[in-house]
Structure formats: C-alpha cells, structure tokens
Design a protein around this motif. Structure first.
Motif, PDB file in Angstrom:
ATOM      1  N   LEU A 299     -30.456  49.202 -14.443  1.00 35.15           N
ATOM      2  CA  LEU A 299     -31.100  50.097 -13.473  1.00 35.15           C
ATOM      3  C   LEU A 299     -31.241  49.427 -12.112  1.00 35.15           C
ATOM      4  O   LEU A 299     -31.040  50.069 -11.071  1.00 35.15           O
ATOM      5  CB  LEU A 299     -32.462  50.544 -13.997  1.00 35.15           C
ATOM      6  N   LEU A 300     -31.575  48.152 -12.091  1.00 35.11           N
ATOM      7  CA  LEU A 300     -31.671  47.451 -10.812  1.00 35.11           C
ATOM      8  C   LEU A 300     -30.298  47.324 -10.159  1.00 35.11           C
ATOM      9  O   LEU A 300     -30.183  47.371  -8.921  1.00 35.11           O
ATOM     10  CB  LEU A 300     -32.304  46.074 -11.008  1.00 35.11           C
ATOM     11  N   GLU A 301     -29.251  47.190 -10.964  1.00 35.02           N
ATOM     12  CA  GLU A 301     -27.898  47.166 -10.401  1.00 35.02           C
ATOM     13  C   GLU A 301     -27.570  48.511  -9.748  1.00 35.02           C
ATOM     14  O   GLU A 301     -26.999  48.567  -8.654  1.00 35.02           O
ATOM     15  CB  GLU A 301     -26.874  46.844 -11.500  1.00 35.02           C
ATOM     16  N   ARG A 302     -27.966  49.592 -10.396  1.00 32.19           N
ATOM     17  CA  ARG A 302     -27.748  50.920  -9.810  1.00 32.19           C
ATOM     18  C   ARG A 302     -28.578  51.105  -8.546  1.00 32.19           C
ATOM     19  O   ARG A 302     -28.125  51.687  -7.558  1.00 32.19           O
ATOM     20  CB  ARG A 302     -28.105  52.008 -10.820  1.00 32.19           C
ATOM     21  N   LEU A 303     -29.801  50.578  -8.572  1.00 34.82           N
ATOM     22  CA  LEU A 303     -30.687  50.726  -7.420  1.00 34.82           C
ATOM     23  C   LEU A 303     -30.115  50.022  -6.195  1.00 34.82           C
ATOM     24  O   LEU A 303     -30.100  50.586  -5.090  1.00 34.82           O
ATOM     25  CB  LEU A 303     -32.063  50.166  -7.766  1.00 34.82           C
ATOM     26  N   ILE A 304     -29.616  48.794  -6.358  1.00 34.78           N
ATOM     27  CA  ILE A 304     -29.082  48.080  -5.199  1.00 34.78           C
ATOM     28  C   ILE A 304     -27.721  48.633  -4.800  1.00 34.78           C
ATOM     29  O   ILE A 304     -27.363  48.644  -3.610  1.00 34.78           O
ATOM     30  CB  ILE A 304     -29.031  46.555  -5.475  1.00 34.78           C
ATOM     31  N   SER A 305     -26.957  49.134  -5.767  1.00 32.88           N
ATOM     32  CA  SER A 305     -25.660  49.737  -5.438  1.00 32.88           C
ATOM     33  C   SER A 305     -25.824  50.980  -4.577  1.00 32.88           C
ATOM     34  O   SER A 305     -24.956  51.312  -3.765  1.00 32.88           O
ATOM     35  CB  SER A 305     -24.898  50.098  -6.720  1.00 32.88           C
ATOM     36  N   ALA A 306     -26.950  51.680  -4.769  1.00 32.55           N
ATOM     37  CA  ALA A 306     -27.214  52.877  -3.962  1.00 32.55           C
ATOM     38  C   ALA A 306     -27.531  52.526  -2.511  1.00 32.55           C
ATOM     39  O   ALA A 306     -27.513  53.403  -1.641  1.00 32.55           O
ATOM     40  CB  ALA A 306     -28.370  53.675  -4.565  1.00 32.55           C
ATOM     41  N   ARG A 307     -27.812  51.258  -2.255  1.00 33.77           N
ATOM     42  CA  ARG A 307     -28.151  50.832  -0.892  1.00 33.77           C
ATOM     43  C   ARG A 307     -27.016  50.105  -0.193  1.00 33.77           C
ATOM     44  O   ARG A 307     -26.911  50.160   1.030  1.00 33.77           O
ATOM     45  CB  ARG A 307     -29.406  49.948  -0.928  1.00 33.77           C
ATOM     46  N   GLY A 308     -26.198  49.395  -0.937  1.00 34.29           N
ATOM     47  CA  GLY A 308     -25.116  48.661  -0.298  1.00 34.29           C
ATOM     48  C   GLY A 308     -24.203  47.997  -1.312  1.00 34.29           C
ATOM     49  O   GLY A 308     -24.461  48.009  -2.522  1.00 34.29           O
ATOM     50  N   ASP A 309     -23.136  47.403  -0.810  1.00 32.67           N
ATOM     51  CA  ASP A 309     -22.139  46.753  -1.656  1.00 32.67           C
ATOM     52  C   ASP A 309     -22.607  45.334  -1.983  1.00 32.67           C
ATOM     53  O   ASP A 309     -22.298  44.375  -1.265  1.00 32.67           O
ATOM     54  CB  ASP A 309     -20.799  46.725  -0.914  1.00 32.67           C
ATOM     55  N   TRP A 310     -23.363  45.200  -3.059  1.00 36.23           N
ATOM     56  CA  TRP A 310     -23.903  43.888  -3.415  1.00 36.23           C
ATOM     57  C   TRP A 310     -22.806  42.897  -3.767  1.00 36.23           C
ATOM     58  O   TRP A 310     -22.978  41.679  -3.593  1.00 36.23           O
ATOM     59  CB  TRP A 310     -24.905  44.009  -4.565  1.00 36.23           C
ATOM     60  N   GLN A 311     -21.655  43.379  -4.263  1.00 36.17           N
ATOM     61  CA  GLN A 311     -20.557  42.475  -4.615  1.00 36.17           C
ATOM     62  C   GLN A 311     -19.963  41.822  -3.367  1.00 36.17           C
ATOM     63  O   GLN A 311     -19.554  40.665  -3.396  1.00 36.17           O
ATOM     64  CB  GLN A 311     -19.490  43.229  -5.399  1.00 36.17           C
ATOM     65  N   ARG A 312     -19.935  42.540  -2.274  1.00 31.89           N
ATOM     66  CA  ARG A 312     -19.468  41.960  -1.011  1.00 31.89           C
ATOM     67  C   ARG A 312     -20.430  40.868  -0.549  1.00 31.89           C
ATOM     68  O   ARG A 312     -20.014  39.867   0.053  1.00 31.89           O
ATOM     69  CB  ARG A 312     -19.347  43.048   0.047  1.00 31.89           C
ATOM     70  N   LEU A 313     -21.715  41.042  -0.855  1.00 34.90           N
ATOM     71  CA  LEU A 313     -22.722  40.064  -0.449  1.00 34.90           C
ATOM     72  C   LEU A 313     -22.777  38.868  -1.394  1.00 34.90           C
ATOM     73  O   LEU A 313     -22.801  37.712  -0.945  1.00 34.90           O
ATOM     74  CB  LEU A 313     -24.098  40.730  -0.399  1.00 34.90           C
ATOM     75  N   LEU A 314     -22.785  39.137  -2.713  1.00 38.97           N
ATOM     76  CA  LEU A 314     -23.042  38.084  -3.701  1.00 38.97           C
ATOM     77  C   LEU A 314     -21.802  37.598  -4.429  1.00 38.97           C
ATOM     78  O   LEU A 314     -21.829  36.527  -5.047  1.00 38.97           O
ATOM     79  CB  LEU A 314     -24.044  38.589  -4.756  1.00 38.97           C
ATOM     80  N   GLY A 315     -20.728  38.378  -4.389  1.00 37.96           N
ATOM     81  CA  GLY A 315     -19.552  38.048  -5.173  1.00 37.96           C
ATOM     82  C   GLY A 315     -19.356  39.067  -6.281  1.00 37.96           C
ATOM     83  O   GLY A 315     -20.280  39.827  -6.626  1.00 37.96           O
ATOM     84  N   PRO A 316     -18.190  39.117  -6.881  1.00 37.85           N
ATOM     85  CA  PRO A 316     -17.854  40.200  -7.815  1.00 37.85           C
ATOM     86  C   PRO A 316     -18.562  40.146  -9.159  1.00 37.85           C
ATOM     87  O   PRO A 316     -18.701  41.163  -9.828  1.00 37.85           O
ATOM     88  CB  PRO A 316     -16.335  40.045  -7.990  1.00 37.85           C
ATOM     89  N   GLU A 317     -19.021  38.976  -9.577  1.00 37.83           N
ATOM     90  CA  GLU A 317     -19.644  38.855 -10.892  1.00 37.83           C
ATOM     91  C   GLU A 317     -21.130  39.196 -10.823  1.00 37.83           C
ATOM     92  O   GLU A 317     -21.781  39.026  -9.795  1.00 37.83           O
ATOM     93  CB  GLU A 317     -19.455  37.445 -11.441  1.00 37.83           C
ATOM     94  N   ARG A 318     -21.684  39.633 -11.971  1.00 43.35           N
ATOM     95  CA  ARG A 318     -23.093  40.055 -11.994  1.00 43.35           C
ATOM     96  C   ARG A 318     -24.066  38.917 -12.246  1.00 43.35           C
ATOM     97  O   ARG A 318     -25.288  39.126 -12.226  1.00 43.35           O
ATOM     98  CB  ARG A 318     -23.294  41.139 -13.067  1.00 43.35           C
ATOM     99  N   GLU A 319     -23.578  37.715 -12.460  1.00 43.42           N
ATOM    100  CA  GLU A 319     -24.465  36.616 -12.821  1.00 43.42           C
ATOM    101  C   GLU A 319     -25.574  36.406 -11.791  1.00 43.42           C
ATOM    102  O   GLU A 319     -26.753  36.305 -12.134  1.00 43.42           O
ATOM    103  CB  GLU A 319     -23.660  35.328 -12.995  1.00 43.42           C
ATOM    104  N   THR A 320     -25.196  36.363 -10.502  1.00 41.86           N
ATOM    105  CA  THR A 320     -26.196  36.141  -9.453  1.00 41.86           C
ATOM    106  C   THR A 320     -27.124  37.333  -9.322  1.00 41.86           C
ATOM    107  O   THR A 320     -28.346  37.177  -9.158  1.00 41.86           O
ATOM    108  CB  THR A 320     -25.516  35.851  -8.108  1.00 41.86           C
ATOM    109  N   LEU A 321     -26.561  38.531  -9.393  1.00 44.76           N
ATOM    110  CA  LEU A 321     -27.391  39.734  -9.308  1.00 44.76           C
ATOM    111  C   LEU A 321     -28.410  39.768 -10.433  1.00 44.76           C
ATOM    112  O   LEU A 321     -29.599  40.042 -10.205  1.00 44.76           O
ATOM    113  CB  LEU A 321     -26.516  40.988  -9.350  1.00 44.76           C
ATOM    114  N   ASP A 322     -27.993  39.490 -11.647  1.00 45.24           N
ATOM    115  CA  ASP A 322     -28.921  39.520 -12.778  1.00 45.24           C
ATOM    116  C   ASP A 322     -29.978  38.422 -12.646  1.00 45.24           C
ATOM    117  O   ASP A 322     -31.140  38.618 -13.051  1.00 45.24           O
ATOM    118  CB  ASP A 322     -28.160  39.361 -14.088  1.00 45.24           C
ATOM    119  N   ARG A 323     -29.598  37.305 -12.076  1.00 45.96           N
ATOM    120  CA  ARG A 323     -30.583  36.242 -11.831  1.00 45.96           C
ATOM    121  C   ARG A 323     -31.676  36.741 -10.887  1.00 45.96           C
ATOM    122  O   ARG A 323     -32.871  36.529 -11.126  1.00 45.96           O
ATOM    123  CB  ARG A 323     -29.876  35.030 -11.229  1.00 45.96           C
TER     124      ARG A 323
END
Length: 442
Positions: A299-323
């Motif tokens: 759900l938090l991944e969906r929430l931030i995706s609705a605001r911007g391209d988090w992969q462009r900011l953090l990189g393509p993998e979800r490890e940092t996002l989940d951290r």
C-alpha cells in the motif's frame, strides 16, 4: 544535474509535502484507497463513521481520533464526499482551530460558541442556507443573547467576538466568569440556533435531507510546558462531564478528539451513543511480533507511486523503498517526510545509498534527544505493546509521545502500541544503559 532531473525533483518534492487530500480535481491522482484491500476493509473509518449517520434516526454523535499525520483529515474529507454523493446529506467540515486557541484550556462555553459559530459560517459558505439567513450567523445572535441575559462583556463588534474568542485570553476568561451562571441558557440558545439552521436547510433542500457537521482539529489541542496538564484536564472535562451538551437534535456530529482521551477514560463511547469512538491507526507494516506485513508495504508503494516515479529517485528495486516504509512505522506523514529529505539531498539520479542514509539520519535526529525516564517508558511500550501508563499524573507525557510519533498506535483485531522504528533501537540502548547506571549507583 540535468534540467529535466531538477524539474522531476521539484515536482516530486511538492507532492510529498504533507497536506490533507480534499478530493478536489487536483487531488484525484494523489489518493490511494487504502481500505479497498481485504486486510484493511473491516477497519475502513469512513464506513464505520458513515453507518451510524445512515442508520440512526435523525441525529447521531461520534468521536473520531487520529494522530497528527495519520491521514485523519483526509478521511474526514472522504467521509464528506461519500455522504454528499448519497444525495440526502448536506455535510459541512469545519476546522475548530479557526475558532479557538488550541494551546490553552478549553471551556464548554468557548467550545459551544465555536461549534455554533463554525456551523453557521460553514452552512453559509457552502450555500446550504437560503440567502436571507446570512443576515444572522451565530455571532450576531450571541450579541443579542448577551443583551437578553444582561451580561456585561467588553464592547466589540461581531467580528471582534469571533476573533477575540481565539486570540484574546483575557476576553475568554472574562466571558467564562460572567457566563458561569448562564450555561444552561447558553446551551438552550445554541441548540435553538442549530435546530433552526437545520430546519432551514430542510426547507430549502427537502424534508428528507440529513445535515452533518464534521469538526476537525480538536486532537491538535495541547498545552505548553507550563500548562499541559491543565489543558488536557480541560479536554477530559469537556468530553466527559459535558458530553450531554454536545448532542444536537436533528444533527449528525463527528468530533475529533486527542488520542489520549480514549486511554484516560475507558468506555468513553458509551457517552456518545450510537456512534461511539473510532481511532485511526498507523498503517501496519509489521505485526505485533515484528513480522513484515507485506500488504502494508504494498500500500505504501502504491501511495508513493501515485505521487511520483520513486524508481527514478531510488532505483528500480524495491529494497530501498521497503526499508523506508518499515522505518516510517506506517505513519504516513513520516513516510512522506523521508522522501522529502531524500529529494532535498539528491545530486544525481537514482540517489546513492549514502544520500538515503543521510536523510534517514536527519529525520531520526528530529526525535532526539530522549530523556532517560522517557526512554525507559518507551522501551516498556515497545516490549509490552501497551501504553504502560504508570500513573495517571503522567498522562501529559503519554500525550507527548503520541503527538510526536515516538509511540504509534496500531490495530489488527486488538489494538496495540509500539515505539517508532526510527528510534526503537536508540530507546532500547538508552533504557538499558540508564538501568545499568542506576543499578551500579545502588
């Protein structure tokens, strides 16, 4: 950095700035329906708040609590949208902070004046009343009430009463003293006014119309270092001793309250039948055994995706996002705050791990320092998952933990508490060291 990268960061920074979603056209893409998932659907606050309004006969009263930054105001806006779309509801959402000073003790007299004034102002602003009703909001009516009861207060204009109620402590004190023997008359006058407004709304929009008042921001009330206990006592007194005065005929009301009120006054909901008390928890990203709760991370991944391209900011993998999601503890404001700190430090895309670490360290330092006594209590909260309140006299400290997110509230079946993940290890180490020093000193 490329011009297009700076433009991306600027746009992303603006949309992670914390603010309620009001469901206007510009908000369409920002809202993520958290409660559409099977895991959270039973706890949908809008459904739980809407049902008593829809099912009760003509009137209801409920209390709604949420921690700062947990999304409570957004859910109130969603409730207004949901009910308004039903066709038979006229809903006004008022911010009590516009009418009273939430750093000072609140009296039933102040509160009733603020509720009546806010209700009349909002009905007129939304256009729910006939045009001629704007000639008498509650502020004008209150001046007549003072004359009828022969109460002498400092002379001031109608606008002056509204402003002084919030900004002039001496005016509030004078008003409270001189109104003390006329509380019953004021309650009757406010109720007569509210009922009259509802009647006019029904006359204009149809007899089956239901009127709903949502009163936001009361949970923001807190004192200073010198008056915190008195302010909290005044809130308890308002919503317990004066609960009978906060019900209105033919009107559905939802009051927000500070989270500590539910802790202090068990079974508070019985005073506010049929709706009771609803508390908005943080989004669960771990369960009480500290196991990862994947639906929360998704759900938090969906929430931030609705605001911007988090992969462009953090990189393509979800490890940092989940951290980041896990470190936020599921507290929405802190989750977005971590992103804003990363963005302000970004000098290339995707950002390196050192930039993420620096942002995390910055947000962590904003919780610190923590006193040894606080660390011990917080560590007890972390290990027991209860509030572990040792003495009712320390309620203001518990309120401070909840206000500042040092302690977070969750619910999965049963309600439980935990220390914010950003400082949980700091709290544990400090509490153990303080205990060791204390043992050695003896």
């Amino acid at each position: 950095m490329k011009t297009e990268d700076l433009a991306f960061l600027r746009s992303f920074f603006r949309v992670v700035t914390d603010q309620p979603i009001e469901f206007k056209a510009s908000d369409t893409n920002r809202y993520v329906p958290l409660y559409d998932t099977p895991e959270l659907a039973p706890h949908d606050p809008v459904k739980l708040l809407a049902r008593p309004i829809q099912f009760a006969l003509g009137q209801s009263v409920q209390l709604f609590s949420g921690f700062r930054g947990s999304g409570k105001s957004t859910e109130l806006h969603r409730l207004r949208k949901y009910l308004s779309e039903q066709g038979d509801y006229k809903v006004v959402l008022c911010d009590i902070e516009d009418y009273i000073n939430l750093s000072q003790s609140v009296d039933i007299i102040d509160f009733l004046l603020a509720v009546a004034g806010a209700f009349g102002d909002a009905l007129q602003k939304e256009g729910f009343l006939p045009d001629d009703s704007s000639k008498e909001g509650y502020w004008e009516r209150f001046t007549y009430f003072l004359k009828r009861t022969d109460l002498k207060v400092p002379e001031m204009s109608t606008v002056g009463i509204k402003v002084a109620l919030k900004s002039d402590p001496s005016f509030r004190e004078t008003l409270q003293k001189r109104m003390a023997g006329h509380l019953g008359a004021l309650v009757e006058d406010v109720r007569t006014y509210v009922t009259g407004c509802v009647k006019k709304v029904k006359e204009r929009h149809g007899p089956d119309t239901e009127v709903v008042l949502l009163l936001d921001s009361m949970e923001h009330i807190r004192g200073t270092s010198t008056n915190a206990t008195a302010v909290q006592d005044s809130v308890v007194n308002l919503f317990t001793s004066h609960s009978d005065k906060l019900h209105f005929d033919h009107l559905h009301v939802v009051y927000t309250i500070p989270p500590y009120l539910k802790v202090l006054y068990p079974n508070l909901g019985t005073l506010y039948s049929p709706g009771g008390v609803q508390v908005l928890p943080a989004l669960k990203v771990r369960d009480s055994e500290r196991n990862i709760f994947q639906p929360g991370l998704d759900l938090l991944e969906r929430l931030i995706s609705a605001r911007g391209d988090w992969q462009r900011l953090l990189g393509p993998e979800r490890e940092t996002l989940d951290r980041l999601s896990l470190l936020s503890g599921g507290h929405l404001r802190d989750f977005l705050r971590l992103f804003s700190e990363i963005i302000r430090r970004a000098d290339r895309l995707p950002v390196p791990e050192t930039t993420v670490d620096a942002a995390i360290a910055q947000v962590r330092t904003e919780f610190l320092p923590i006193a040894d006594a606080d660390a011990k209590w917080l560590h007890l909260i972390a290990t027991t998952h209860g509030v572990a309140l040792p003495d009712i006299k320390l309620l203001h400290d518990l309120a401070r933990y909840l206000d500042t997110h040092l302690a977070l509230y969750y619910r999965n079946g049963n309600e439980w508490y935990d220390v914010h993940p950003l400082v949980r290890d700091v709290v544990k180490a400090q509490a153990e060291e303080a205990t060791r020093r204390q043992t050695q000193s003896h």
